[in-house]
Motif scaffolding. Sequence first.
Motif, PDB file in Angstrom:
ATOM      1  N   PHE A  38      37.463  33.200   7.781  1.00 30.67           N
ATOM      2  CA  PHE A  38      36.855  31.912   7.429  1.00 30.67           C
ATOM      3  C   PHE A  38      37.758  31.127   6.482  1.00 30.67           C
ATOM      4  N   GLU A  39      38.252  31.797   5.449  1.00 28.69           N
ATOM      5  CA  GLU A  39      39.096  31.136   4.450  1.00 28.69           C
ATOM      6  C   GLU A  39      40.400  30.630   5.043  1.00 28.69           C
ATOM      7  N   ALA A  40      40.858  31.296   6.096  1.00 27.12           N
ATOM      8  CA  ALA A  40      42.102  30.889   6.751  1.00 27.12           C
ATOM      9  C   ALA A  40      41.882  29.781   7.779  1.00 27.12           C
ATOM     10  N   GLY A  41      40.627  29.338   7.929  1.00 27.83           N
ATOM     11  CA  GLY A  41      40.335  28.255   8.847  1.00 27.83           C
ATOM     12  C   GLY A  41      40.190  28.676  10.295  1.00 27.83           C
ATOM     13  N   CYS A  42      39.967  29.948  10.520  1.00 31.75           N
ATOM     14  CA  CYS A  42      39.782  30.440  11.889  1.00 31.75           C
ATOM     15  C   CYS A  42      38.346  30.202  12.356  1.00 31.75           C
ATOM     16  N   ILE A  43      38.179  30.155  13.649  1.00 32.65           N
ATOM     17  CA  ILE A  43      36.845  30.190  14.242  1.00 32.65           C
ATOM     18  C   ILE A  43      36.435  31.655  14.281  1.00 32.65           C
ATOM     19  N   VAL A  44      35.266  31.974  13.770  1.00 38.31           N
ATOM     20  CA  VAL A  44      34.809  33.367  13.735  1.00 38.31           C
ATOM     21  C   VAL A  44      33.636  33.539  14.684  1.00 38.31           C
ATOM     22  N   VAL A  45      33.787  34.474  15.592  1.00 37.15           N
ATOM     23  CA  VAL A  45      32.755  34.785  16.574  1.00 37.15           C
ATOM     24  C   VAL A  45      32.302  36.219  16.345  1.00 37.15           C
ATOM     25  N   GLU A  46      31.011  36.440  16.240  1.00 34.15           N
ATOM     26  CA  GLU A  46      30.493  37.798  16.071  1.00 34.15           C
ATOM     27  C   GLU A  46      30.119  38.366  17.429  1.00 34.15           C
ATOM     28  N   SER A  47      30.437  39.627  17.609  1.00 35.23           N
ATOM     29  CA  SER A  47      30.248  40.251  18.912  1.00 35.23           C
ATOM     30  C   SER A  47      29.870  41.711  18.739  1.00 35.23           C
ATOM     31  N   GLU A  48      29.306  42.280  19.791  1.00 39.38           N
ATOM     32  CA  GLU A  48      29.116  43.726  19.830  1.00 39.38           C
ATOM     33  C   GLU A  48      30.494  44.380  19.773  1.00 39.38           C
ATOM     34  N   ALA A  49      30.617  45.486  19.057  1.00 37.60           N
ATOM     35  CA  ALA A  49      31.903  46.158  18.911  1.00 37.60           C
ATOM     36  C   ALA A  49      32.426  46.637  20.256  1.00 37.60           C
ATOM     37  N   GLY A  50      33.733  46.631  20.386  1.00 33.22           N
ATOM     38  CA  GLY A  50      34.399  47.004  21.633  1.00 33.22           C
ATOM     39  C   GLY A  50      35.405  45.923  21.957  1.00 33.22           C
ATOM     40  N   ARG A  51      36.684  46.289  22.085  1.00 29.02           N
ATOM     41  CA  ARG A  51      37.717  45.270  22.196  1.00 29.02           C
ATOM     42  C   ARG A  51      37.515  44.343  23.387  1.00 29.02           C
ATOM     43  N   GLY A  52      37.141  44.903  24.544  1.00 27.83           N
ATOM     44  CA  GLY A  52      36.918  44.057  25.703  1.00 27.83           C
ATOM     45  C   GLY A  52      35.799  43.059  25.483  1.00 27.83           C
ATOM     46  N   LYS A  53      34.695  43.519  24.895  1.00 30.72           N
ATOM     47  CA  LYS A  53      33.558  42.635  24.641  1.00 30.72           C
ATOM     48  C   LYS A  53      33.921  41.569  23.607  1.00 30.72           C
ATOM     49  N   GLN A  54      34.669  41.974  22.588  1.00 28.50           N
ATOM     50  CA  GLN A  54      35.054  41.016  21.559  1.00 28.50           C
ATOM     51  C   GLN A  54      36.007  39.963  22.110  1.00 28.50           C
ATOM     52  N   LEU A  55      36.992  40.404  22.885  1.00 27.71           N
ATOM     53  CA  LEU A  55      37.937  39.457  23.467  1.00 27.71           C
ATOM     54  C   LEU A  55      37.238  38.517  24.442  1.00 27.71           C
ATOM     55  N   ARG A  56      36.270  39.034  25.144  1.00 25.79           N
ATOM     56  CA  ARG A  56      35.511  38.188  26.066  1.00 25.79           C
ATOM     57  C   ARG A  56      34.744  37.110  25.296  1.00 25.79           C
ATOM     58  N   ALA A  57      34.065  37.534  24.224  1.00 19.71           N
ATOM     59  CA  ALA A  57      33.292  36.581  23.422  1.00 19.71           C
ATOM     60  C   ALA A  57      34.197  35.537  22.786  1.00 19.71           C
TER      61      ALA A  57
END
Length: 243
Positions: free
Chosen positions: A64-83
């Motif tokens: 957040f402090e770095a100005g990124c968009i933050v998306v919360e997701s169920e854990a798991g790299r594929g699911k996170q990358l998809r979200a």
Amino acid sequence: MRSCLFVVGLNIVSKLNSISVVIPTLNEEAELPETIRRARTIAEVSEIIVADGGSTDGTRAIAFEAGCIVVESEAGRGKQLRAGSERATGDVVLLLHADTWLPVDAGRAALALLNRSGVVAGGFWKRFRKGAPIAMRGARVKCWLLLRVSGYVFGDQGFFLRRETLREIGGVPPVPLMEELELCKRLRAMGRIELADATVITSWRKFAKHGVLRTYLLMWRVLRAYRRGVPVEKLERVYREGR
């Protein structure tokens, strides 16, 4: 910056300009700041999306402090990358591990590669950070062999493709492991996957944790089983536990 369209004869060619970087995280407060800082130096990067899988440390606050968009997701790299990639607005989506550093010329190299005829996706050459054991040298050769022999690009090389292409193949597969290899399988039916003319620097922390030889053997076993058709869900525990 939005894509421009050029009419060439009867063909419409889209000029790629912007890149959305998507970073999956889970308790990455130690690695994330430098990864974001380096991505920010790339002129073609229009946004950085951090897809967090439930961090309990300062990861999300850093993003957040770095100005990124933050998306919360169920854990798991594929699911996170998809979200995360579903929120992307850039012409190109670049999937990046939280401990992989992009060079300043990564954007130029990625866009140049995707503008080549027949290329649908790509990755970068890679080398490990300073301090890696001698047995880990030759990472560039291994990148070349992996792509030429197996047709794959590993996630720690960075993986990029047109946002529209990602949409056409149904997005990032929400699998717990090997999401980049699943992407490669789908994309090879559409065109070529190549390596861009830039080199990322990636962490060797997994090797430090389990040992170089043991880690390479583990990766070989998992990749071999994957190519035999063993479901990724069955491979996850073996890979995560390092045995």
